[in-house]
Design an enzyme around this catalytic site. Sequence first.
Site, PDB file in Angstrom:
ATOM      1  N   HIS A 304       0.874  -1.179   0.117  1.00  0.00           N
ATOM      2  CA  HIS A 304      -0.053  -0.243  -0.185  1.00  0.00           C
ATOM      3  C   HIS A 304       0.932   1.290   0.008  1.00  0.00           C
ATOM      4  O   HIS A 304       1.742   1.424   0.937  1.00  0.00           O
ATOM      5  CB  HIS A 304      -0.855  -0.018   1.349  1.00  0.00           C
ATOM      6  CG  HIS A 304      -1.862   0.861   1.232  1.00  0.00           C
ATOM      7  ND1 HIS A 304      -1.479   2.425   1.407  1.00  0.00           N
ATOM      8  CD2 HIS A 304      -3.240   1.019   1.309  1.00  0.00           C
ATOM      9  CE1 HIS A 304      -2.684   3.141   1.348  1.00  0.00           C
ATOM     10  NE2 HIS A 304      -3.756   2.192   1.295  1.00  0.00           N
ATOM     11  N   HIS A 347       0.363   3.103  11.715  1.00  0.00           N
ATOM     12  CA  HIS A 347       1.369   4.029  11.612  1.00  0.00           C
ATOM     13  C   HIS A 347       1.444   5.100  12.666  1.00  0.00           C
ATOM     14  O   HIS A 347       0.625   5.183  13.618  1.00  0.00           O
ATOM     15  CB  HIS A 347       0.576   5.030  10.306  1.00  0.00           C
ATOM     16  CG  HIS A 347       1.486   6.389   9.595  1.00  0.00           C
ATOM     17  ND1 HIS A 347       0.906   7.021   9.029  1.00  0.00           N
ATOM     18  CD2 HIS A 347       2.823   6.166   9.294  1.00  0.00           C
ATOM     19  CE1 HIS A 347       1.912   7.808   8.633  1.00  0.00           C
ATOM     20  NE2 HIS A 347       2.958   7.479   8.638  1.00  0.00           N
ATOM     21  N   GLU A 353      -2.508  14.176  11.638  1.00  0.00           N
ATOM     22  CA  GLU A 353      -3.677  14.125  10.794  1.00  0.00           C
ATOM     23  C   GLU A 353      -5.022  14.288  11.349  1.00  0.00           C
ATOM     24  O   GLU A 353      -5.556  13.556  12.172  1.00  0.00           O
ATOM     25  CB  GLU A 353      -3.464  12.651  10.265  1.00  0.00           C
ATOM     26  CG  GLU A 353      -2.142  12.096   9.715  1.00  0.00           C
ATOM     27  CD  GLU A 353      -2.071  10.900   9.495  1.00  0.00           C
ATOM     28  OE1 GLU A 353      -3.175   9.897   9.501  1.00  0.00           O
ATOM     29  OE2 GLU A 353      -0.949  10.075   9.287  1.00  0.00           O
ATOM     30  N   TYR A 362     -14.969   4.550   5.817  1.00  0.00           N
ATOM     31  CA  TYR A 362     -13.465   4.540   5.662  1.00  0.00           C
ATOM     32  C   TYR A 362     -13.217   3.150   5.788  1.00  0.00           C
ATOM     33  O   TYR A 362     -13.328   2.267   6.679  1.00  0.00           O
ATOM     34  CB  TYR A 362     -12.970   5.370   6.726  1.00  0.00           C
ATOM     35  CG  TYR A 362     -11.246   5.659   6.496  1.00  0.00           C
ATOM     36  CD1 TYR A 362     -10.896   5.895   5.229  1.00  0.00           C
ATOM     37  CD2 TYR A 362     -10.400   5.415   7.837  1.00  0.00           C
ATOM     38  CE1 TYR A 362      -9.395   5.783   5.059  1.00  0.00           C
ATOM     39  CE2 TYR A 362      -9.245   5.472   7.535  1.00  0.00           C
ATOM     40  CZ  TYR A 362      -8.740   5.868   6.421  1.00  0.00           C
ATOM     41  OH  TYR A 362      -7.257   5.645   6.518  1.00  0.00           O
ATOM     42  N   HIS A 383      -1.741   4.682  15.184  1.00  0.00           N
ATOM     43  CA  HIS A 383      -3.150   4.657  14.591  1.00  0.00           C
ATOM     44  C   HIS A 383      -3.099   3.550  13.627  1.00  0.00           C
ATOM     45  O   HIS A 383      -1.968   3.046  13.052  1.00  0.00           O
ATOM     46  CB  HIS A 383      -3.779   5.976  14.238  1.00  0.00           C
ATOM     47  CG  HIS A 383      -3.085   6.607  13.196  1.00  0.00           C
ATOM     48  ND1 HIS A 383      -1.745   7.262  13.502  1.00  0.00           N
ATOM     49  CD2 HIS A 383      -2.872   6.723  11.875  1.00  0.00           C
ATOM     50  CE1 HIS A 383      -1.255   7.847  12.292  1.00  0.00           C
ATOM     51  NE2 HIS A 383      -1.880   7.689  11.327  1.00  0.00           N
TER      52      HIS A 383
END
Length: 450
Positions: A304, A347, A353, A362, A383
């Site tokens: 990704h 991450h 963010e 989402y 997160h």
Amino acid sequence: MERTTIMTLDFSKPGEAGYQSGFANEFATEALPGALPHARNSPQRAPYGLYAEQLSGTAFTAPRGHNRRSWLYRIRPAAVHRPFELVSGERRIVADFGDSGDVPPTPPNQLRWDPLPMPAQPTDFVDGWVTMAGNGSAAAMSGCAIHLYAANRSMRERFFYSADGELLIVPQEGRLFIMTELGRLDVEPFEIAVIPRGVRFAVALPDGRARGYVCENFGALLRLPDLGPIGSNGLANPRDFLTPNASYEDREGAFELVAKLNGRLWRADIDHSPFDVVAWHGNYAPYKYDLRHFNTIGSISYDHPDPSIFLVLQSQSDTPGVDAIDFVIFPPRWLAAEDTFRPPWFHRNVASEFMGLVHGVYDAKAEGFVPGGASLHNCMSGHGPDADTFEKASAIDTSRPNKVGDTMAFMFETRTLIRPTRFALDTAQLQANYFECWQGLKKHFNPEQR
């Protein structure tokens, strides 16, 4: 040159003046033939008895490629109004996020909010604002403020502008008919609008109510990112950005002009509509963009990629390669990477963010993150996908592509800490149990089995 003949503001139906295509082009548009002066900006006598007025969005001496300004030809100059008076009352808008500002200590916790409730009393776009978070300072022209809005009344005899920054508006529910000095934008969910610093506007709600997000950029103007090895096409293409043609109204009456300066609201009486610009030319103007036109880039082999591939607009900082603000979207897309964990990975980020959701689900959160809601993962706060998403994504057959179809999420990513306001930390919409979505992640480690 584009020409229109729309002479009155009618919020009861979609606009008719149309748009010009391109991003930060040198536009030229007039609502009456010959209203634009020929071969000069400030003639001794402008056509039709109009006043010439320059609207500067950058310093006079900014490099030509970054210089943004427009010349307006209007019935009355913008200086014609009564003196401003401070609007007293609740401080729901914040513009200083430094230690001297009115913000509490910033927690390292992951934060998430339910949608802002619709107001019980008649509330227009300006009165429906509340600041959730931000960084920097409007006075220093650095950083941003992130607001939510919820409104159920159109602005009819009231006009607004922000001297603090340009406004990136992301509708989540309800269309917005936005009349500005330079023309009209009709904006719906899945579209965004950008209103430059200082441009006066009013918002009508054709659906009776509206809700969404606003990123107020205090710093360098938003621009399209460089594409690097992607090539000459991709992501948000310039031709899909739309700037309004000139349209005007010559209307007198008892009106109110509201200004936002250094986070405070000021009001002044004005006896005419400021939407009296009959013609204009330049590259400093409002625009809109349909997020459904975004040309999504992704992996067709493995892994990704970093979310920078979803970048729509950026506000650059003084450090090359490090933006002050990135506006990123997570649109419908195909996922085809093999032997890959396809949702966004776990991450921790040096950047901060703030996320919102316009529509659907989402793909990193199975539940709890709903349209109109928001989340904040600050610098180095861990997160990623919740436990349910992780288990499902770890078991799917990656030899077959799958489509993430029912979604439109976005992110305001900033280089500096995003500091939530007192309202954001005290509101009933704050989800106290957000952290629980990761507590179900199981231990799979087995040193005897690779």
